[in-house]
Design an enzyme around this catalytic site. Structure first.
Site, PDB file in Angstrom:
ATOM      1  N   GLY A  17      35.439   2.794  13.478  1.00 52.01           N
ATOM      2  CA  GLY A  17      35.491   3.600  12.249  1.00 52.01           C
ATOM      3  C   GLY A  17      35.896   5.036  12.536  1.00 52.01           C
ATOM      4  N   ALA A  66      28.761   1.166   8.781  1.00 51.44           N
ATOM      5  CA  ALA A  66      28.407   1.176   7.360  1.00 51.44           C
ATOM      6  C   ALA A  66      29.415   0.371   6.567  1.00 51.44           C
ATOM      7  CB  ALA A  66      28.380   2.617   6.838  1.00 51.44           C
ATOM      8  N   THR A  68      31.629   0.931   3.796  1.00 53.92           N
ATOM      9  CA  THR A  68      32.086   2.188   3.181  1.00 53.92           C
ATOM     10  C   THR A  68      33.101   2.002   2.050  1.00 53.92           C
ATOM     11  OG1 THR A  68      33.759   2.392   4.901  1.00 53.92           O
ATOM     12  CG2 THR A  68      31.707   3.592   5.245  1.00 53.92           C
ATOM     13  N   THR A 107      25.561  10.213   2.585  1.00 51.50           N
ATOM     14  CA  THR A 107      26.716  10.608   1.785  1.00 51.50           C
ATOM     15  C   THR A 107      26.361  11.534   0.623  1.00 51.50           C
ATOM     16  OG1 THR A 107      28.320   9.660   0.234  1.00 51.50           O
ATOM     17  CG2 THR A 107      26.364   8.387   0.602  1.00 51.50           C
ATOM     18  N   ASP A 108      27.356  12.288   0.176  1.00 49.54           N
ATOM     19  CA  ASP A 108      27.224  13.087  -1.041  1.00 49.54           C
ATOM     20  C   ASP A 108      27.046  12.192  -2.269  1.00 49.54           C
ATOM     21  OD1 ASP A 108      29.836  12.195  -0.503  1.00 49.54           O
ATOM     22  OD2 ASP A 108      30.751  13.699  -1.809  1.00 49.54           O
ATOM     23  N   TYR A 131      27.426   1.854  -3.743  1.00 52.26           N
ATOM     24  CA  TYR A 131      27.505   2.425  -2.383  1.00 52.26           C
ATOM     25  C   TYR A 131      26.440   3.516  -2.221  1.00 52.26           C
ATOM     26  CZ  TYR A 131      29.319   5.509   1.311  1.00 52.26           C
ATOM     27  OH  TYR A 131      29.437   6.311   2.411  1.00 52.26           O
ATOM     28  N   LYS A 135      23.084   3.573   0.284  1.00 49.51           N
ATOM     29  CA  LYS A 135      22.834   4.619   1.290  1.00 49.51           C
ATOM     30  C   LYS A 135      21.496   5.319   1.012  1.00 49.51           C
ATOM     31  CE  LYS A 135      25.566   5.732   4.055  1.00 49.51           C
ATOM     32  NZ  LYS A 135      25.833   5.202   5.422  1.00 49.51           N
ATOM     33  N   TRP A 157      33.595  13.426   1.982  1.00 51.01           N
ATOM     34  CA  TRP A 157      35.055  13.468   1.967  1.00 51.01           C
ATOM     35  C   TRP A 157      35.644  13.602   3.377  1.00 51.01           C
ATOM     36  CZ3 TRP A 157      37.344  16.539  -2.771  1.00 51.01           C
ATOM     37  CH2 TRP A 157      36.663  16.187  -3.949  1.00 51.01           C
TER      38      TRP A 157
HETATM   39  N1  LIG Z   1      34.370   8.316   4.992  1.00 48.76           N
HETATM   40  C1  LIG Z   1      33.804   9.219   4.201  1.00 48.76           C
HETATM   41  O1  LIG Z   1      34.479   9.941   3.455  1.00 48.76           O
HETATM   42  C2  LIG Z   1      32.307   9.387   4.219  1.00 48.76           C
HETATM   43  C3  LIG Z   1      31.721  10.307   3.337  1.00 48.76           C
HETATM   44  C4  LIG Z   1      30.341  10.460   3.357  1.00 48.76           C
HETATM   45  C5  LIG Z   1      29.566   9.735   4.243  1.00 48.76           C
HETATM   46  N2  LIG Z   1      30.153   8.831   5.078  1.00 48.76           N
HETATM   47  C6  LIG Z   1      29.293   8.067   5.992  1.00 48.76           C
HETATM   48  O2  LIG Z   1      29.680   8.350   7.328  1.00 48.76           O
HETATM   49  C7  LIG Z   1      29.476   7.205   8.162  1.00 48.76           C
HETATM   50  C8  LIG Z   1      30.748   6.889   8.926  1.00 48.76           C
HETATM   51  O3  LIG Z   1      31.782   6.604   7.989  1.00 48.76           O
HETATM   52  P1  LIG Z   1      33.261   6.248   8.465  1.00 48.76           P
HETATM   53  O4  LIG Z   1      34.180   6.928   7.526  1.00 48.76           O
HETATM   54  O5  LIG Z   1      33.397   6.427   9.918  1.00 48.76           O
HETATM   55  O6  LIG Z   1      33.290   4.685   8.111  1.00 48.76           O
HETATM   56  P2  LIG Z   1      34.405   3.617   8.470  1.00 48.76           P
HETATM   57  O7  LIG Z   1      35.610   4.281   9.014  1.00 48.76           O
HETATM   58  O8  LIG Z   1      34.548   2.732   7.279  1.00 48.76           O
HETATM   59  O9  LIG Z   1      33.735   2.794   9.640  1.00 48.76           O
HETATM   60  C9  LIG Z   1      32.654   1.945   9.405  1.00 48.76           C
HETATM   61  C10 LIG Z   1      32.382   1.179  10.685  1.00 48.76           C
HETATM   62  O10 LIG Z   1      31.268   0.327  10.475  1.00 48.76           O
HETATM   63  C11 LIG Z   1      31.542  -0.914  11.083  1.00 48.76           C
HETATM   64  N3  LIG Z   1      30.719  -1.939  10.462  1.00 48.76           N
HETATM   65  C12 LIG Z   1      30.740  -2.370   9.174  1.00 48.76           C
HETATM   66  N4  LIG Z   1      29.808  -3.331   8.999  1.00 48.76           N
HETATM   67  C13 LIG Z   1      29.180  -3.486  10.200  1.00 48.76           C
HETATM   68  C14 LIG Z   1      28.133  -4.305  10.652  1.00 48.76           C
HETATM   69  N5  LIG Z   1      27.517  -5.190   9.827  1.00 48.76           N
HETATM   70  N6  LIG Z   1      27.749  -4.218  11.945  1.00 48.76           N
HETATM   71  C15 LIG Z   1      28.364  -3.342  12.786  1.00 48.76           C
HETATM   72  N7  LIG Z   1      29.360  -2.553  12.420  1.00 48.76           N
HETATM   73  C16 LIG Z   1      29.766  -2.603  11.133  1.00 48.76           C
HETATM   74  C17 LIG Z   1      33.031  -1.125  10.843  1.00 48.76           C
HETATM   75  O11 LIG Z   1      33.544  -2.074  11.738  1.00 48.76           O
HETATM   76  P3  LIG Z   1      34.671  -3.139  11.242  1.00 48.76           P
HETATM   77  O12 LIG Z   1      35.761  -2.300  10.624  1.00 48.76           O
HETATM   78  O13 LIG Z   1      35.051  -3.819  12.496  1.00 48.76           O
HETATM   79  O14 LIG Z   1      33.968  -3.995  10.229  1.00 48.76           O
HETATM   80  C18 LIG Z   1      33.543   0.288  11.135  1.00 48.76           C
HETATM   81  O15 LIG Z   1      33.743   0.461  12.522  1.00 48.76           O
HETATM   82  C19 LIG Z   1      29.003   6.098   7.210  1.00 48.76           C
HETATM   83  O16 LIG Z   1      27.602   6.036   7.252  1.00 48.76           O
HETATM   84  C20 LIG Z   1      29.441   6.570   5.834  1.00 48.76           C
HETATM   85  O17 LIG Z   1      28.608   6.051   4.833  1.00 48.76           O
HETATM   86  C21 LIG Z   1      31.499   8.646   5.098  1.00 48.76           C
END
Ligand SMILES: NC(=O)c1ccc[n+]([C@@H]2O[C@H](COP(=O)([O-])OP(=O)(O)OC[C@H]3O[C@@H](n4cnc5c(N)ncnc54)[C@H](OP(=O)(O)O)[C@@H]3O)[C@@H](O)[C@H]2O)c1
Length: 314
Positions: A17, A66, A68, A107-108, A131, A135, A157
């Site tokens: 991710g 997560a 996401t 998350t926000d 979502y 969270k 974001w």
């Molecule tokens: N992206 C944003 O804008 C944002 C904003 C606010 C908060 N956040 C939070 O920040 C954190 C990181 O987000 P990110 O953007 O890095 O997310 P991401 O790019 O979607 O990556 C999520 C990761 O979780 C893995 N995953 C999903 N289900 C799983 C499971 N059951 N067991 C093990 N691994 C699993 C996915 O692997 P696969 O792809 O192989 O399934 C992927 O590597 C999350 O907690 C998210 O809620 C993100």
């Protein structure tokens, strides 16, 4: 960053991710970073978590895994809750049993958007989509432990010039506008961007700068907020991407952007109209940089990276 002479062992669930890859990119020398992919450990399987923690015995877990996809979470709420809430309960239970510290990303979107000033860590969350609710359930579980081993980091974001995120989506769309049939190439066929949702963009490498510093803290608060400084709408963010990328020669004119309302943007997801986070309490750990400055840093990195596909050709 100095991590002291003793090496620290940090484990992330999730390897592919956006955040996990940023932690790898920015890993300090003295950190031993163990990253477990979804395939290696599915966090919805408590036994796999337990085995991994018993084997690696990290000092700190940063949970980067997560569900996401905000749109899909509305269609598959059970999957979102399983990964974002139940699995965090499993991680917390195992971490607690082994005395391992845990940083849980949130998350926000745990907020309903009713505020007109950035959300403080002390404000009561109330999520308005699946979502966000999933969270928030994880947050409630961790807080119920009242453990100084656990902390929650809410962010918003996230973007980088690699992977799938708002920046790369915009750059892809905007780089196609030389094709007269492509969206964004004319006033009649603009790229429509929502202009009534306000938040704070966060360059993911700046989140990791905060997280690495957080790892060094002897004591944690229960909840932290971390985003880049300042607020904007998605449309304003897209405008800044366009202006800065053109300035750097990554894109060329014409690119037409059109502000639209959330109502005009067909989505099954109810998103908060205002979700900026107040990161003030995190300033004892790291200082924030304005989001425009972080965007500039990121686009400059892209310009000088080998993978840069976007440099405008005249
Ligand atoms: N992206 C944003 O804008 C944002 C904003 C606010 C908060 N956040 C939070 O920040 C954190 C990181 O987000 P990110 O953007 O890095 O997310 P991401 O790019 O979607 O990556 C999520 C990761 O979780 C893995 N995953 C999903 N289900 C799983 C499971 N059951 N067991 C093990 N691994 C699993 C996915 O692997 P696969 O792809 O192989 O399934 C992927 O590597 C999350 O907690 C998210 O809620 C993100």
């Amino acid at each position: 960053m100095v991590f002291g002479s003793r090496s620290m062992k940090i484990l992330t669930f999730g390897q592919t991710g956006q955040l996990a890859r940023a932690l790898k990119r920015t890993q300090p020398n003295t950190v031993e970073l163990i990253q477990l992919s979804h395939q290696q450990v599915d966090i919805t399987q408590p036994q796999r978590i337990d085995e991994a923690l018993a084997y690696y015995r990290p000092n700190i877990i940063i949970n980067c895994a997560a569900y996401t996809n905000v749109e899909k979470a509305e269609i598959n709420p059970e999957s979102a809750i399983k990964t974002n809430a139940l699995a965090v309960e499993y991680i917390a239970k195992a971490a607690s049993a082994y005395g391992i510290k845990l940083i849980q990303l949130s998350t926000d979107y745990v907020f309903d958007g009713g505020s007109s000033t950035p959300y403080l860590v002390t404000q009561k969350p109330a999520a308005i989509n699946t979502y966000g609710q999933s969270k928030l359930l994880a947050e409630a579980t961790l807080l119920s432990y009242q453990s100084d081993l656990f902390c929650i980091v809410r962010t918003s974001w996230l973007y980088h010039h690699t992977g799938n995120n708002f920046l790369t989506t915009m750059l892809k769309l905007m780089s196609q506008t030389h094709n007269q049939a492509a969206i964004g190439s004319s006033k009649e066929n603009p790229i429509n961007i929502v202009n009534d949702q306000t938040g704070s963009p966060t360059m993911v490498d700046d989140l990791t700068r905060f997280l690495w510093k957080l790892c060094l803290q002897k004591q944690w608060s229960a909840i932290y907020h971390w985003s880049d400084a300042g607020i904007c709408t998605w449309y304003e963010f897209a405008q800044a991407i366009k202006t800065q990328a053109i300035g750097l020669g990554l894109l060329r004119q014409p690119i037409y952007l059109q502000p639209i309302t959330s109502e005009q943007y067909a989505s099954i997801v109810n998103r908060p109209v205002f979700s900026a986070l107040d990161s003030g309490l995190s300033h004892t750990i790291a200082t924030q940089n304005p989001w425009q400055q972080q965007l500039s840093l990121c686009l400059n990195e892209l310009k000088h990276s080998k993978e840069c596909l976007f440099v405008a050709k005249n």
